[in-house]
Design a protein around this motif. Structure first.
Motif, PDB file in Angstrom:
ATOM      1  N   TYR A 182    -126.665 -40.303 -16.356  1.00  0.00           N
ATOM      2  CA  TYR A 182    -125.526 -39.457 -16.707  1.00  0.00           C
ATOM      3  C   TYR A 182    -125.204 -38.468 -15.572  1.00  0.00           C
ATOM      4  O   TYR A 182    -124.048 -38.294 -15.195  1.00  0.00           O
ATOM      5  CB  TYR A 182    -125.809 -38.702 -18.003  1.00  0.00           C
ATOM      6  N   PHE A 183    -126.249 -37.859 -15.021  1.00  0.00           N
ATOM      7  CA  PHE A 183    -126.009 -36.885 -13.946  1.00  0.00           C
ATOM      8  C   PHE A 183    -125.489 -37.580 -12.684  1.00  0.00           C
ATOM      9  O   PHE A 183    -124.646 -37.026 -11.977  1.00  0.00           O
ATOM     10  CB  PHE A 183    -127.262 -36.063 -13.664  1.00  0.00           C
ATOM     11  N   ALA A 184    -126.008 -38.780 -12.405  1.00  0.00           N
ATOM     12  CA  ALA A 184    -125.500 -39.527 -11.247  1.00  0.00           C
ATOM     13  C   ALA A 184    -124.005 -39.808 -11.435  1.00  0.00           C
ATOM     14  O   ALA A 184    -123.206 -39.625 -10.515  1.00  0.00           O
ATOM     15  CB  ALA A 184    -126.275 -40.831 -11.079  1.00  0.00           C
ATOM     16  N   GLY A 185    -123.638 -40.210 -12.651  1.00  0.00           N
ATOM     17  CA  GLY A 185    -122.225 -40.472 -12.957  1.00  0.00           C
ATOM     18  C   GLY A 185    -121.374 -39.229 -12.822  1.00  0.00           C
ATOM     19  O   GLY A 185    -120.269 -39.266 -12.257  1.00  0.00           O
ATOM     20  N   LEU A 186    -121.896 -38.106 -13.302  1.00  0.00           N
ATOM     21  CA  LEU A 186    -121.165 -36.836 -13.212  1.00  0.00           C
ATOM     22  C   LEU A 186    -120.931 -36.440 -11.758  1.00  0.00           C
ATOM     23  O   LEU A 186    -119.829 -36.030 -11.385  1.00  0.00           O
ATOM     24  CB  LEU A 186    -121.977 -35.720 -13.875  1.00  0.00           C
ATOM     25  N   LEU A 187    -121.982 -36.554 -10.960  1.00  0.00           N
ATOM     26  CA  LEU A 187    -121.877 -36.166  -9.547  1.00  0.00           C
ATOM     27  C   LEU A 187    -120.843 -37.030  -8.825  1.00  0.00           C
ATOM     28  O   LEU A 187    -120.021 -36.508  -8.077  1.00  0.00           O
ATOM     29  CB  LEU A 187    -123.238 -36.311  -8.854  1.00  0.00           C
ATOM     30  N   VAL A 188    -120.900 -38.323  -9.076  1.00  0.00           N
ATOM     31  CA  VAL A 188    -119.972 -39.238  -8.391  1.00  0.00           C
ATOM     32  C   VAL A 188    -118.531 -38.955  -8.815  1.00  0.00           C
ATOM     33  O   VAL A 188    -117.622 -38.922  -7.982  1.00  0.00           O
ATOM     34  CB  VAL A 188    -120.347 -40.708  -8.697  1.00  0.00           C
ATOM     35  N   ALA A 189    -118.356 -38.732 -10.122  1.00  0.00           N
ATOM     36  CA  ALA A 189    -116.997 -38.496 -10.624  1.00  0.00           C
ATOM     37  C   ALA A 189    -116.391 -37.220 -10.037  1.00  0.00           C
ATOM     38  O   ALA A 189    -115.182 -37.085  -9.940  1.00  0.00           O
ATOM     39  CB  ALA A 189    -117.015 -38.437 -12.145  1.00  0.00           C
ATOM     40  N   GLU A 190    -117.256 -36.253  -9.658  1.00  0.00           N
ATOM     41  CA  GLU A 190    -116.755 -34.962  -9.154  1.00  0.00           C
ATOM     42  C   GLU A 190    -116.779 -34.854  -7.632  1.00  0.00           C
ATOM     43  O   GLU A 190    -116.431 -33.822  -7.080  1.00  0.00           O
ATOM     44  CB  GLU A 190    -117.611 -33.825  -9.725  1.00  0.00           C
ATOM     45  N   MET A 196    -120.601 -33.620   0.838  1.00  0.00           N
ATOM     46  CA  MET A 196    -121.273 -33.721  -0.468  1.00  0.00           C
ATOM     47  C   MET A 196    -121.907 -35.109  -0.698  1.00  0.00           C
ATOM     48  O   MET A 196    -123.095 -35.171  -1.033  1.00  0.00           O
ATOM     49  CB  MET A 196    -120.263 -33.400  -1.567  1.00  0.00           C
ATOM     50  N   CYS A 200    -125.942 -35.819  -1.005  1.00  0.00           N
ATOM     51  CA  CYS A 200    -126.490 -36.482  -2.201  1.00  0.00           C
ATOM     52  C   CYS A 200    -127.303 -37.714  -1.820  1.00  0.00           C
ATOM     53  O   CYS A 200    -128.412 -37.907  -2.312  1.00  0.00           O
ATOM     54  CB  CYS A 200    -125.354 -36.855  -3.160  1.00  0.00           C
TER      55      CYS A 200
ATOM     56  N   CYS B  49    -129.737 -34.555  -7.143  1.00  0.00           N
ATOM     57  CA  CYS B  49    -129.970 -35.898  -6.594  1.00  0.00           C
ATOM     58  C   CYS B  49    -131.453 -36.151  -6.392  1.00  0.00           C
ATOM     59  O   CYS B  49    -131.951 -37.244  -6.674  1.00  0.00           O
ATOM     60  CB  CYS B  49    -129.211 -36.073  -5.277  1.00  0.00           C
ATOM     61  N   ILE B  52    -132.800 -36.924  -9.786  1.00  0.00           N
ATOM     62  CA  ILE B  52    -132.436 -38.275 -10.228  1.00  0.00           C
ATOM     63  C   ILE B  52    -133.436 -39.261  -9.629  1.00  0.00           C
ATOM     64  O   ILE B  52    -133.973 -40.131 -10.315  1.00  0.00           O
ATOM     65  CB  ILE B  52    -130.984 -38.609  -9.784  1.00  0.00           C
ATOM     66  N   ALA B  82    -119.082 -45.340 -12.521  1.00  0.00           N
ATOM     67  CA  ALA B  82    -118.615 -43.953 -12.719  1.00  0.00           C
ATOM     68  C   ALA B  82    -117.543 -43.601 -11.695  1.00  0.00           C
ATOM     69  O   ALA B  82    -116.574 -42.909 -12.003  1.00  0.00           O
ATOM     70  CB  ALA B  82    -119.794 -42.991 -12.617  1.00  0.00           C
TER      71      ALA B  82
END
Lengths: 240, 106
Positions: A182-190, A196, A200, B49, B52, B82
Motif C-alpha cells: 500500500y505504501f509503495a503504491g501511495l509513494l508512486v502515485a504521488e 524523489m 526512493c 522506502c 518497504i 499504482a
C-alpha cells in the motif's frame, strides 16, 4: 461564520480523506495484528500517535522487540514532517487561545493539513487577507476535517485488526504484503520530479545491506543518508 | 532502560504531539524554510522506502532469499499498476493476490 458552521464545512471537505483513510487504516490494523500487536496497542497507537507513516515505521521494530531508541528515532524522523505542516497552518489560527490550539494540533496529519491549508489560502486571496483574522472559524474548519478523519482512522485500524483475526492460515504472505504494498503504491502515485524516484529507488536497494550490517540501525541510517545526499545533490545541481 | 510496548507507544505519541503543537503555540507568523521542508519530505520518503524493503525482504537480521524473488516481482507489479492507475489500493490488491499465488506455487 460560527465555529460549528465552519466545522460542518470542514467535515464535508473531509469526505475524500475519509475514503482514502478506510483502506490505509484497515491495512495498518491487519498488518499490526499479523505482527502480533494487541488490540489495546493498536487502539493506543492509532489514537495517540495518529500517523500512518510513523505507525508503519515503528511496527516492525516494535513487534520484533528492537531497542527503544530504534523505535523512537524511526517514529520521530517520520513525524518531523509535522513541523513544517503545523508551522504553515499556525498563521491562520491567529487569536485562538493556547488550550484549544494544543488539543486541535493532535489531528494535524498530511491529509488534514493540505485540504484546510489550500482552503485558507484561497479564502485569504478572495477576501484580501481578512480570513486570516478569523482564527476560530479557521480552527473550526480544520477540526471538522481533522477530527472526523481521526475518527475514521481509529475505527478503521481497530476494524482491520478484527478482520485480520478471521484470516485462515496460509494467507500470511498476503497479510505481510498489505502495508508495504500500500505504501509503495501511495509513494508512486504521488511521485513528482526526478530526485524523489531516485531517492526512493536507492533507499529500497540500500536498506538490505544496511540492515544486514546492523539489524537495528542499518536501514534507518542508510535511508537518512540517501535522503541527505539526494537533497544535497539537488541543491548543488540547482546552483550549478 | 527497558520500556514496555505500551510505554514506547505513549512516548512516541507524546513526541508526535510536541512536533504538531510547538509551531501552533510558539511559531505563529513564522515560516519554515522551503529547503528544510524539502529535506524532511525526502527523509520521510527514503525512510518509507527503506521500510518497504526490510518489511518485505528481511526477517529479523536474516535476508529471506527464498522468498525475495516473488515478493520483489509482486512489489514491481504493485508499483507499475499504482503508477498506471494512480491508485495505491488497486496496486496493493493486485500485488497481494500475486504474492499469495506465487507463494502457493513456490
Amino acid at each position: 461564520m460560527s465555529f460549528s458552521a465552519r466545522f460542518s464545512q470542514g467535515a464535508k471537505a473531509a469526505i475524500p480523506i475519509w475514503i482514502a483513510f478506510v483502506p490505509s487504516s484497515l491495512a495498518w490494523g491487519i498488518a499490526a495484528q499479523s505482527h502480533g500487536l494487541t488490540l489495546q496497542e493498536v487502539f493506543l497507537m492509532s489514537a495517540w500517535v495518529y500517523s500512518g507513516p510513523a505507525q508503519f515505521a515503528v511496527l516492525v521494530p516494535l513487534a520484533e522487540g528492537k531497542s527503544a531508541a530504534t523505535v523512537l528515532i524511526a517514529g520521530l524522523l517520520m513525524n518531523l514532517r509535522f513541523l513544517p505542516m503545523s508551522t504553515a497552518l499556525a498563521p491562520f489560527f491567529r487569536g485562538v487561545k493556547r488550550l484549544p490550539l494544543l488539543i486541535a494540533s493532535h489531528v494535524v496529519s498530511a491529509s488534514s493539513f493540505i485540504v484546510p491549508y489550500l482552503q485558507f489560502q484561497k479564502e485569504r486571496e478572495a477576501s484580501g487577507g481578512a480570513s486570516v483574522a478569523d482564527g476560530y472559524g479557521n480552527l473550526g474548519f480544520f477540526v471538522g476535517i481533522g477530527a472526523t478523519a481521526f475518527t475514521v482512522w481509529v475505527v478503521g485500524t481497530t476494524a482491520g485488526f478484527t478482520v485480520a483475526l478471521g484470516f485462515p492460515p496460509g494467507f500470511e504472505e498476503a497479510l505481510k504484503f498489505i502495508l508495504p504494498g500500500y505504501f509503495a503504491g501511495l509513494l508512486v502515485a504521488e511521485m513528482k520530479g526526478k530526485t524523489m524516484p531516485l531517492i526512493c529507488f536507492v533507499s529500497i536497494v540500500t536498506a538490505i545491506p544496511g540492515a544486514l550490517l546492523n539489524p537495528g540501525w542499518g536501514w534507518l541510517a542508510t535511508a537518512a543518508l540517501v535522503a541527505i545526499i539526494g537533497w544535497g545533490l539537488e541543491k548543488w545541481l540547482s546552483r550549478a | 532502560m527497558a520500556f514496555s510496548r505500551l510505554e514506547l507507544i505513549f512516548i512516541l505519541g507524546a513526541s508526535a504531539l510536541l512536533l504538531r503543537a510547538l509551531p501552533q503555540l510558539f511559531l505563529v507568523g513564522k515560516s519554515f524554510p522551503e529547503t528544510w521542508d524539502r529535506l524532511l519530505r525526502y527523509l520521510s520518503y527514503a525512510l518509507l522506502c527503506g521500510l518497504i524493503s526490510i518489511t518485505l525482504f528481511m526477517s529479523g537480521a536474516r535476508f529471506e532469499s527464498d522468498r525475495a524473488l516473488y515478493r520483489g516481482v509482486a512489489l514491481a507489479v504493485t508499483i507499475a499498476i499504482a503508477y498506471k492507475t494512480k491508485s495505491a489500493v488497486t496496486g496493493m490488491l493486485v500485488g497481494m493476490v500475486l504474492v499469495l499465488l506465487l507463494s502457493w506455487l513456490g
